[in-house]
Design a protein around this motif. Sequence first.
Motif, PDB file in Angstrom:
ATOM      1  N   GLU A   5     -23.519 127.483  64.990  1.00 53.85           N
ATOM      2  CA  GLU A   5     -23.433 128.882  65.431  1.00 53.85           C
ATOM      3  C   GLU A   5     -22.213 129.102  66.320  1.00 53.85           C
ATOM      4  OE1 GLU A   5     -26.104 132.440  67.472  1.00 53.85           O
ATOM      5  OE2 GLU A   5     -26.934 130.419  67.253  1.00 53.85           O
ATOM      6  N   LEU A   6     -21.910 128.135  67.163  1.00 52.83           N
ATOM      7  CA  LEU A   6     -20.716 128.241  68.007  1.00 52.83           C
ATOM      8  C   LEU A   6     -19.449 128.295  67.156  1.00 52.83           C
ATOM      9  CD1 LEU A   6     -21.627 125.727  70.862  1.00 52.83           C
ATOM     10  CD2 LEU A   6     -21.387 128.209  71.082  1.00 52.83           C
ATOM     11  N   GLU A   7     -19.427 127.506  66.067  1.00 50.36           N
ATOM     12  CA  GLU A   7     -18.257 127.526  65.184  1.00 50.36           C
ATOM     13  C   GLU A   7     -18.143 128.845  64.426  1.00 50.36           C
ATOM     14  OE1 GLU A   7     -17.391 124.244  62.642  1.00 50.36           O
ATOM     15  OE2 GLU A   7     -16.804 123.014  64.349  1.00 50.36           O
ATOM     16  N   VAL A   8     -19.265 129.506  64.213  1.00 51.50           N
ATOM     17  CA  VAL A   8     -19.213 130.844  63.621  1.00 51.50           C
ATOM     18  C   VAL A   8     -18.675 131.848  64.636  1.00 51.50           C
ATOM     19  CG1 VAL A   8     -20.579 132.766  62.722  1.00 51.50           C
ATOM     20  CG2 VAL A   8     -21.076 130.441  61.977  1.00 51.50           C
ATOM     21  N   MET A   9     -19.173 131.780  65.853  1.00 54.96           N
ATOM     22  CA  MET A   9     -18.909 132.827  66.835  1.00 54.96           C
ATOM     23  C   MET A   9     -17.525 132.763  67.473  1.00 54.96           C
ATOM     24  SD  MET A   9     -21.348 134.828  66.639  1.00 54.96           S
ATOM     25  CE  MET A   9     -20.666 135.865  67.930  1.00 54.96           C
ATOM     26  N   LYS A  10     -17.042 131.560  67.782  1.00 52.65           N
ATOM     27  CA  LYS A  10     -15.757 131.497  68.497  1.00 52.65           C
ATOM     28  C   LYS A  10     -14.615 132.127  67.705  1.00 52.65           C
ATOM     29  CE  LYS A  10     -12.498 128.534  70.909  1.00 52.65           C
ATOM     30  NZ  LYS A  10     -12.160 127.169  71.406  1.00 52.65           N
ATOM     31  N   PRO A  11     -14.376 131.720  66.440  1.00 56.46           N
ATOM     32  CA  PRO A  11     -13.302 132.389  65.687  1.00 56.46           C
ATOM     33  C   PRO A  11     -13.574 133.883  65.510  1.00 56.46           C
ATOM     34  CG  PRO A  11     -13.948 130.348  64.622  1.00 56.46           C
ATOM     35  CD  PRO A  11     -14.975 130.624  65.665  1.00 56.46           C
ATOM     36  N   GLU A  12     -14.853 134.242  65.331  1.00 58.83           N
ATOM     37  CA  GLU A  12     -15.199 135.654  65.156  1.00 58.83           C
ATOM     38  C   GLU A  12     -14.744 136.477  66.352  1.00 58.83           C
ATOM     39  OE1 GLU A  12     -16.725 138.884  63.049  1.00 58.83           O
ATOM     40  OE2 GLU A  12     -16.390 136.823  62.414  1.00 58.83           O
ATOM     41  N   ILE A  13     -14.971 135.964  67.540  1.00 60.31           N
ATOM     42  CA  ILE A  13     -14.583 136.675  68.761  1.00 60.31           C
ATOM     43  C   ILE A  13     -13.066 136.863  68.812  1.00 60.31           C
ATOM     44  CG2 ILE A  13     -14.426 136.436  71.273  1.00 60.31           C
ATOM     45  CD1 ILE A  13     -17.231 135.058  71.101  1.00 60.31           C
ATOM     46  N   TYR A  14     -12.324 135.805  68.493  1.00 55.41           N
ATOM     47  CA  TYR A  14     -10.857 135.896  68.530  1.00 55.41           C
ATOM     48  C   TYR A  14     -10.317 136.817  67.443  1.00 55.41           C
ATOM     49  CZ  TYR A  14     -10.048 132.326  72.093  1.00 55.41           C
ATOM     50  OH  TYR A  14      -9.993 131.640  73.281  1.00 55.41           O
ATOM     51  N   LEU A  15     -10.859 136.704  66.232  1.00 56.82           N
ATOM     52  CA  LEU A  15     -10.362 137.522  65.126  1.00 56.82           C
ATOM     53  C   LEU A  15     -10.658 138.997  65.351  1.00 56.82           C
ATOM     54  CD1 LEU A  15     -11.362 135.125  62.219  1.00 56.82           C
ATOM     55  CD2 LEU A  15      -9.034 135.654  62.958  1.00 56.82           C
ATOM     56  N   GLN A  16     -11.803 139.286  65.922  1.00 58.54           N
ATOM     57  CA  GLN A  16     -12.102 140.676  66.255  1.00 58.54           C
ATOM     58  C   GLN A  16     -11.181 141.181  67.360  1.00 58.54           C
ATOM     59  OE1 GLN A  16     -16.208 141.559  67.064  1.00 58.54           O
ATOM     60  NE2 GLN A  16     -16.940 140.744  65.099  1.00 58.54           N
ATOM     61  N   HIS A  17     -10.929 140.334  68.352  1.00 59.49           N
ATOM     62  CA  HIS A  17     -10.049 140.721  69.456  1.00 59.49           C
ATOM     63  C   HIS A  17      -8.655 141.078  68.957  1.00 59.49           C
ATOM     64  CE1 HIS A  17      -8.209 140.748  73.446  1.00 59.49           C
ATOM     65  NE2 HIS A  17      -7.267 139.963  72.965  1.00 59.49           N
ATOM     66  N   PHE A  18      -8.153 140.307  67.974  1.00 61.64           N
ATOM     67  CA  PHE A  18      -6.816 140.565  67.438  1.00 61.64           C
ATOM     68  C   PHE A  18      -6.846 141.500  66.225  1.00 61.64           C
ATOM     69  CE2 PHE A  18      -6.035 136.638  69.832  1.00 61.64           C
ATOM     70  CZ  PHE A  18      -4.870 136.979  70.505  1.00 61.64           C
ATOM     71  N   ASN A  19      -7.999 142.119  65.988  1.00 63.94           N
ATOM     72  CA  ASN A  19      -8.154 143.123  64.940  1.00 63.94           C
ATOM     73  C   ASN A  19      -7.753 142.594  63.565  1.00 63.94           C
ATOM     74  OD1 ASN A  19      -8.935 145.707  64.068  1.00 63.94           O
ATOM     75  ND2 ASN A  19      -6.827 146.446  64.137  1.00 63.94           N
ATOM     76  N   VAL A  20      -8.172 141.376  63.266  1.00 65.32           N
ATOM     77  CA  VAL A  20      -7.916 140.792  61.946  1.00 65.32           C
ATOM     78  C   VAL A  20      -9.081 141.160  61.040  1.00 65.32           C
ATOM     79  CG1 VAL A  20      -7.586 138.666  60.636  1.00 65.32           C
ATOM     80  CG2 VAL A  20      -6.601 138.884  62.924  1.00 65.32           C
ATOM     81  N   THR A  21      -8.818 142.024  60.068  1.00 64.20           N
ATOM     82  CA  THR A  21      -9.879 142.486  59.173  1.00 64.20           C
ATOM     83  C   THR A  21      -9.611 142.118  57.716  1.00 64.20           C
ATOM     84  OG1 THR A  21      -8.776 144.639  58.959  1.00 64.20           O
ATOM     85  CG2 THR A  21     -10.469 144.425  60.679  1.00 64.20           C
TER      86      THR A  21
ATOM     87  N   LYS B 188     -26.969 122.259  83.512  1.00 64.69           N
ATOM     88  CA  LYS B 188     -27.220 123.480  82.743  1.00 64.69           C
ATOM     89  C   LYS B 188     -26.979 123.194  81.266  1.00 64.69           C
ATOM     90  CE  LYS B 188     -25.899 126.619  86.450  1.00 64.69           C
ATOM     91  NZ  LYS B 188     -24.890 127.618  86.919  1.00 64.69           N
ATOM     92  N   ALA B 189     -27.843 123.682  80.418  1.00 61.86           N
ATOM     93  CA  ALA B 189     -27.796 123.337  78.992  1.00 61.86           C
ATOM     94  C   ALA B 189     -26.445 123.646  78.367  1.00 61.86           C
ATOM     95  CB  ALA B 189     -28.908 124.074  78.243  1.00 61.86           C
ATOM     96  N   TYR B 190     -25.866 124.822  78.681  1.00 64.94           N
ATOM     97  CA  TYR B 190     -24.596 125.209  78.045  1.00 64.94           C
ATOM     98  C   TYR B 190     -23.396 124.448  78.615  1.00 64.94           C
ATOM     99  CZ  TYR B 190     -24.033 128.357  82.107  1.00 64.94           C
ATOM    100  OH  TYR B 190     -23.932 128.884  83.372  1.00 64.94           O
ATOM    101  N   GLU B 191     -23.618 123.689  79.688  1.00 66.48           N
ATOM    102  CA  GLU B 191     -22.562 122.861  80.263  1.00 66.48           C
ATOM    103  C   GLU B 191     -22.739 121.384  79.909  1.00 66.48           C
ATOM    104  OE1 GLU B 191     -22.696 123.636  84.436  1.00 66.48           O
ATOM    105  OE2 GLU B 191     -21.565 125.513  84.288  1.00 66.48           O
ATOM    106  N   ASP B 192     -23.798 121.061  79.195  1.00 66.04           N
ATOM    107  CA  ASP B 192     -24.146 119.670  78.905  1.00 66.04           C
ATOM    108  C   ASP B 192     -23.545 119.255  77.557  1.00 66.04           C
ATOM    109  OD1 ASP B 192     -25.271 117.191  78.511  1.00 66.04           O
ATOM    110  OD2 ASP B 192     -27.283 117.780  79.167  1.00 66.04           O
TER     111      ASP B 192
END
Length: 271
Positions: A35-51, A16-20
């Motif tokens: 794009e992954l480097e943009v999204m991963k921290p974004e997901i965590y920072l939003q989760h911890f409400n860092v604005t 599978k492409a995302y597992e390769d």
Amino acid sequence: MTKEQDAVEHEESYIKAYEDIQLLKKDVMRPVRMELEVMKPEIYLQHFNVTDTIVCFGSARVREEKESQEKVKRAKEALAKNPTDKNLQNRLYEAEGLAKLAKYYEEARRFAKLVVQHAGDRFAVVTGGGPGLMEAANRGAFENGGRSIGMNITLPHEQRPNPYITKNLAFLFHYFAIRKLHLVMRSRAFVVFPGGFGTFDELFEILTLVKTGKKEDIPIVLVGKEFWNTVVNIPGLASYGVISPEEAESCEVVETAEEAWDVLAKFYKIK
């Protein structure tokens, strides 16, 4: 299942492409990795409400006073045994220079403490996540119950994250550009302690973004009067007309953690 089917299922193309992982490492996949480097921290920072963040930059080489003096002592002892060794002379030169900056470890640590004490959860303290003055700022926030974020980057000489970063708020980047994106996008102030090429790069990046309107106007504070007045001559740029006299006042140069905090408190009307 036939042998032929089993063979197909073990071919690289069938992963599978995302597992390769080998696929993701290919040059053609660079946009996906970015794009992954943009999204991963974004997901965590939003989760911890860092604005809103206060970003602290500074040299990874600067250590606490005691450690700095020990390094000077060892360098002197080594040079005394071989006084003509150019490499040893250079190491002593470096150690003595860094010893002059050692006091700013405590200033960075105390500045982050002031952020937590006076602003509470309003701001998270963010650094490049490494040792030295970055560690000091993370430490000041961490020790006083504030949110402490580290944005580290892979380098030829491994730079490990410092131990004063809030759980699940330490990030590792490959691309400087994406790291800078995350350092800047939530920043409400930049406080810059003495540093080298990396610190200068980050300082002039934020100055450029603010002056071109890509980033809203925020406080940019340089801590260490002798250092900054020696190594950077921003008024000199204005004297040649390449920046305006108003732009020459973009940074406030202070000496202490308290003075740095006062600039931010005045800007944001924090009593």
